[in-house]
Motif scaffolding. Structure first.
Motif, PDB file in Angstrom:
ATOM      1  N   GLU A  33       0.858  -1.181   0.000  1.00  0.00           N
ATOM      2  CA  GLU A  33       0.000   0.000   0.000  1.00  0.00           C
ATOM      3  C   GLU A  33       0.899   1.237   0.000  1.00  0.00           C
ATOM      4  OE1 GLU A  33      -3.878   1.778   2.239  1.00  0.00           O
ATOM      5  OE2 GLU A  33      -3.339  -0.319   2.437  1.00  0.00           O
ATOM      6  N   THR A  34       0.786   2.027  -1.057  1.00  0.00           N
ATOM      7  CA  THR A  34       1.702   3.147  -1.249  1.00  0.00           C
ATOM      8  C   THR A  34       1.485   4.260  -0.233  1.00  0.00           C
ATOM      9  OG1 THR A  34       0.199   4.102  -2.876  1.00  0.00           O
ATOM     10  CG2 THR A  34       1.965   2.692  -3.707  1.00  0.00           C
ATOM     11  N   LYS A  35       0.317   4.362   0.354  1.00  0.00           N
ATOM     12  CA  LYS A  35       0.066   5.449   1.303  1.00  0.00           C
ATOM     13  C   LYS A  35       0.817   5.258   2.615  1.00  0.00           C
ATOM     14  CE  LYS A  35      -4.184   6.833  -0.710  1.00  0.00           C
ATOM     15  NZ  LYS A  35      -5.316   7.630  -0.581  1.00  0.00           N
ATOM     16  N   ASN A  36       1.336   4.062   2.856  1.00  0.00           N
ATOM     17  CA  ASN A  36       2.095   3.807   4.081  1.00  0.00           C
ATOM     18  C   ASN A  36       3.600   3.954   3.870  1.00  0.00           C
ATOM     19  OD1 ASN A  36      -0.293   3.229   5.361  1.00  0.00           O
ATOM     20  ND2 ASN A  36      -0.138   1.035   5.044  1.00  0.00           N
ATOM     21  N   SER A  86       7.214   5.715   3.277  1.00  0.00           N
ATOM     22  CA  SER A  86       7.804   6.978   3.725  1.00  0.00           C
ATOM     23  C   SER A  86       7.966   7.952   2.567  1.00  0.00           C
ATOM     24  CB  SER A  86       9.154   6.722   4.396  1.00  0.00           C
ATOM     25  OG  SER A  86      10.054   6.148   3.467  1.00  0.00           O
ATOM     26  N   SER A  87       8.197   7.443   1.359  1.00  0.00           N
ATOM     27  CA  SER A  87       8.342   8.339   0.205  1.00  0.00           C
ATOM     28  C   SER A  87       7.032   9.087  -0.067  1.00  0.00           C
ATOM     29  CB  SER A  87       8.774   7.563  -1.029  1.00  0.00           C
ATOM     30  OG  SER A  87       7.821   6.577  -1.360  1.00  0.00           O
ATOM     31  N   PHE A  88       5.893   8.430   0.118  1.00  0.00           N
ATOM     32  CA  PHE A  88       4.601   9.090  -0.083  1.00  0.00           C
ATOM     33  C   PHE A  88       4.350  10.118   1.015  1.00  0.00           C
ATOM     34  CE2 PHE A  88       0.018   9.413   0.620  1.00  0.00           C
ATOM     35  CZ  PHE A  88      -0.413   9.746  -0.649  1.00  0.00           C
ATOM     36  N   ILE A  89       4.668   9.756   2.254  1.00  0.00           N
ATOM     37  CA  ILE A  89       4.452  10.663   3.384  1.00  0.00           C
ATOM     38  C   ILE A  89       5.357  11.887   3.274  1.00  0.00           C
ATOM     39  CG2 ILE A  89       4.668  10.856   5.896  1.00  0.00           C
ATOM     40  CD1 ILE A  89       3.898   7.854   5.998  1.00  0.00           C
ATOM     41  N   ASN A  90       6.618  11.685   2.884  1.00  0.00           N
ATOM     42  CA  ASN A  90       7.568  12.789   2.796  1.00  0.00           C
ATOM     43  C   ASN A  90       7.259  13.755   1.655  1.00  0.00           C
ATOM     44  OD1 ASN A  90       8.960  11.906   5.016  1.00  0.00           O
ATOM     45  ND2 ASN A  90      10.419  10.706   3.817  1.00  0.00           N
ATOM     46  N   LYS A  91       6.473  13.323   0.676  1.00  0.00           N
ATOM     47  CA  LYS A  91       6.074  14.232  -0.403  1.00  0.00           C
ATOM     48  C   LYS A  91       5.194  15.358   0.123  1.00  0.00           C
ATOM     49  CE  LYS A  91       6.131  11.058  -4.292  1.00  0.00           C
ATOM     50  NZ  LYS A  91       5.313  10.372  -5.287  1.00  0.00           N
ATOM     51  N   LYS A  92       4.483  15.099   1.197  1.00  0.00           N
ATOM     52  CA  LYS A  92       3.533  16.070   1.739  1.00  0.00           C
ATOM     53  C   LYS A  92       4.147  16.975   2.812  1.00  0.00           C
ATOM     54  CE  LYS A  92       0.434  13.930  -0.664  1.00  0.00           C
ATOM     55  NZ  LYS A  92       0.006  14.460  -1.906  1.00  0.00           N
ATOM     56  N   ILE A  93       5.390  16.759   3.170  1.00  0.00           N
ATOM     57  CA  ILE A  93       6.027  17.510   4.253  1.00  0.00           C
ATOM     58  C   ILE A  93       7.187  18.316   3.687  1.00  0.00           C
ATOM     59  CG2 ILE A  93       7.287  17.311   6.424  1.00  0.00           C
ATOM     60  CD1 ILE A  93       5.857  14.629   6.860  1.00  0.00           C
ATOM     61  N   SER A  94       7.231  19.589   4.048  1.00  0.00           N
ATOM     62  CA  SER A  94       8.362  20.421   3.644  1.00  0.00           C
ATOM     63  C   SER A  94       9.513  20.192   4.611  1.00  0.00           C
ATOM     64  CB  SER A  94       7.980  21.904   3.670  1.00  0.00           C
ATOM     65  OG  SER A  94       6.968  22.153   2.734  1.00  0.00           O
TER      66      SER A  94
END
Length: 127
Positions: free
Chosen positions: A69-72, A74-82
């Motif tokens: 599951e791609t939403k879990n 870290s690369s997906f999560i880090n895309k949303k954080i500056s």
């Protein structure tokens, strides 16, 4: 004389099974060995379909096991954080950019200010 036909099964873009079946008057292998038994086994379409079905099931199981599951990630999560940048040059560049944008919009507002004041005075005179 020897003839051959090709059976082509496709289950997905990841997996393609191509079976070549050789049949004819002349045997490929004149001796009695394991290879001849394999040729006889694979010349039967029922065995080919059975093997294809088994491999398709194994492939589906492997795809299910390897699915992430791609939403879990870290690369997906880090895309949303500056990411924080503590360098002085980064801070100066950010403040300079904000000042330039503020100056541009401020000048546009100042150029339109006489028109805005004229419109407000005209509005209150008509009331």
């Amino acid at each position: 004389m020897r003839s051959s036909k090709m059976l082509h099964f496709k289950s997905s873009t990841l997996f393609s099974l191509v079976l070549y079946v050789t049949s004819g008057i002349e045997p490929m292998c004149p001796c009695e060995c394991e290879y001849l038994d394999k040729i006889d086994y694979w010349s039967d379409e029922a065995n080919q379909l059975k093997q294809y079905n088994e491999l398709s099931q194994k492939l589906a199981e492997l795809k299910r096991l390897l699915n992430v599951e791609t939403k879990n990630l870290s690369s997906f999560i880090n895309k949303k954080i500056s990411a924080a940048d503590e360098r002085p040059s980064a801070s100066v560049t950010g403040y300079l950019g904000a000042a330039v944008l503020g100056l541009v919009f401020g000048l546009i507002f100042l150029l339109d200010l006489p028109v805005i004041i004229h419109q407000i005075r005209g509005f209150f005179r008509n009331i």
